[in-house]
Design an enzyme around this catalytic site. Structure first.
Site, PDB file in Angstrom:
ATOM      1  N   ARG A  65       0.585  -1.220  -0.131  1.00 34.70           N
ATOM      2  CA  ARG A  65       0.188   0.068   0.101  1.00 34.70           C
ATOM      3  C   ARG A  65       0.905   1.458   0.000  1.00 34.70           C
ATOM      4  NH1 ARG A  65      -4.485  -1.565   4.034  1.00 34.70           N
ATOM      5  NH2 ARG A  65      -5.608  -2.628   2.561  1.00 34.70           N
ATOM      6  N   HIS A 109     -18.714   9.331   5.069  1.00 37.85           N
ATOM      7  CA  HIS A 109     -19.408   8.175   5.027  1.00 37.85           C
ATOM      8  C   HIS A 109     -21.003   8.002   5.158  1.00 37.85           C
ATOM      9  CE1 HIS A 109     -19.146   3.858   5.711  1.00 37.85           C
ATOM     10  NE2 HIS A 109     -20.266   3.887   6.289  1.00 37.85           N
TER      11      HIS A 109
HETATM   12  C1  GRF Z   1     -20.557   8.700  -1.052  1.00 39.61           C
HETATM   13  O1  GRF Z   1     -21.986   8.061  -0.784  1.00 39.61           O
HETATM   14  C2  GRF Z   1     -19.883   8.685   0.244  1.00 39.61           C
HETATM   15  O2  GRF Z   1     -20.301   8.938   1.292  1.00 39.61           O
HETATM   16  C3  GRF Z   1     -19.014   7.355  -0.046  1.00 39.61           C
HETATM   17  O3  GRF Z   1     -18.973   7.455  -1.626  1.00 39.61           O
HETATM   18  C4  GRF Z   1     -19.852   7.913  -2.034  1.00 39.61           C
HETATM   19  C5  GRF Z   1     -19.326   8.797  -3.175  1.00 39.61           C
HETATM   20  O4  GRF Z   1     -20.050   9.546  -3.928  1.00 39.61           O
HETATM   21  N1  GRF Z   1     -17.642   7.459   0.879  1.00 39.61           N
HETATM   22  P1  GRF Z   1     -19.709  10.506  -5.009  1.00 39.61           P
HETATM   23  O5  GRF Z   1     -18.386   9.853  -6.132  1.00 39.61           O
HETATM   24  O6  GRF Z   1     -19.199  11.702  -4.403  1.00 39.61           O
HETATM   25  O7  GRF Z   1     -21.012  11.037  -5.798  1.00 39.61           O
END
Ligand code: GRF
Length: 201
Positions: A65, A109
């Protein structure tokens, strides 16, 4: 303050952040770079359309990583990035990266953490039959989907909601609270002590 936004997919949160920057509601924070681990991410199109610089770092699965993260770290250094904002970035960052930017990495999240960690936060909450879920913005630490919580916003699940309508409601909420969390950080309003984040007036 120079901001880099990390994406892997659609980029709707990136869009919300770019719009906030354009409206000058990020507290003067400047998005200087958009980083993606996927060259085909639609988010990159959005970034280019807005005239932002982009950097793609495809993951080499044969490397550890931290080796994958080194190229990003040196680009962030070049661009004098102060704050890393993860917006749907699907690669798990190495400890090396997290330590280098400790206290300066935000993530969003799609659940009320610590409930429903992992990549299916919305579906898991929906399938579980909870009546309320929501959105969390938190500082990133070594452990996944953990780290001091900055902002949370609840989203209620009604009986006629489907997974699709719930997803829409969640994303709408994300687009409201993420720019606000970034603004609070940029303005120096967030004080983390242990697990708790105080928001200064
Ligand atoms: C969002 O739902 C965020 O909470 C999660 O990944 C998704 C990304 O959506 N971590 P986007 O690419 O910003 O439309």
């Amino acid at each position: 303050m120079n901001i880099a936004i990390f994406v892997s997919g659609n980029g709707s949160n990136l869009q919300a952040l770019m719009e906030a920057a354009a409206e000058d509601t990020l507290g003067g924070g400047k998005i200087v770079l958009v980083v993606s681990d996927k060259s085909e991410a639609f988010a990159l199109e959005r970034a280019k359309k807005a005239g932002l610089r982009t950097f793609v770092s495809e993951t080499d699965p044969s490397l550890p990583r931290e080796e994958n993260d080194k190229a990003i770290l040196s680009r962030l250094k070049e661009d004098k990035v102060d704050l890393v904002v993860l917006a749907g970035f699907m690669r798990i960052l190495s400890d090396l990266f997290v330590d280098e930017y400790k206290g300066r990495i935000l993530n969003i999240h799609p659940s009320l953490l610590p409930s429903f960690k992992g990549v299916h936060g919305i579906k898991d909450a929906f399938d579980q039959g909870v009546k309320a879920t929501g959105v969390t913005v938190h500082f990133v630490e070594r452990e996944l989907d953990s780290g001091p919580i900055i902002l949370q916003s609840p989203v209620f699940i009604e009986e006629d909601d489907t997974l699709e309508t719930l997803e829409e409601k969640i994303h709408k909420e994300e687009h409201k609270i993420y720019p606000e969390a970034v603004r609070l950080f940029v303005c120096g309003k967030l004080k983390a002590a242990g697990n708790k984040v105080r928001i200064l007036k």
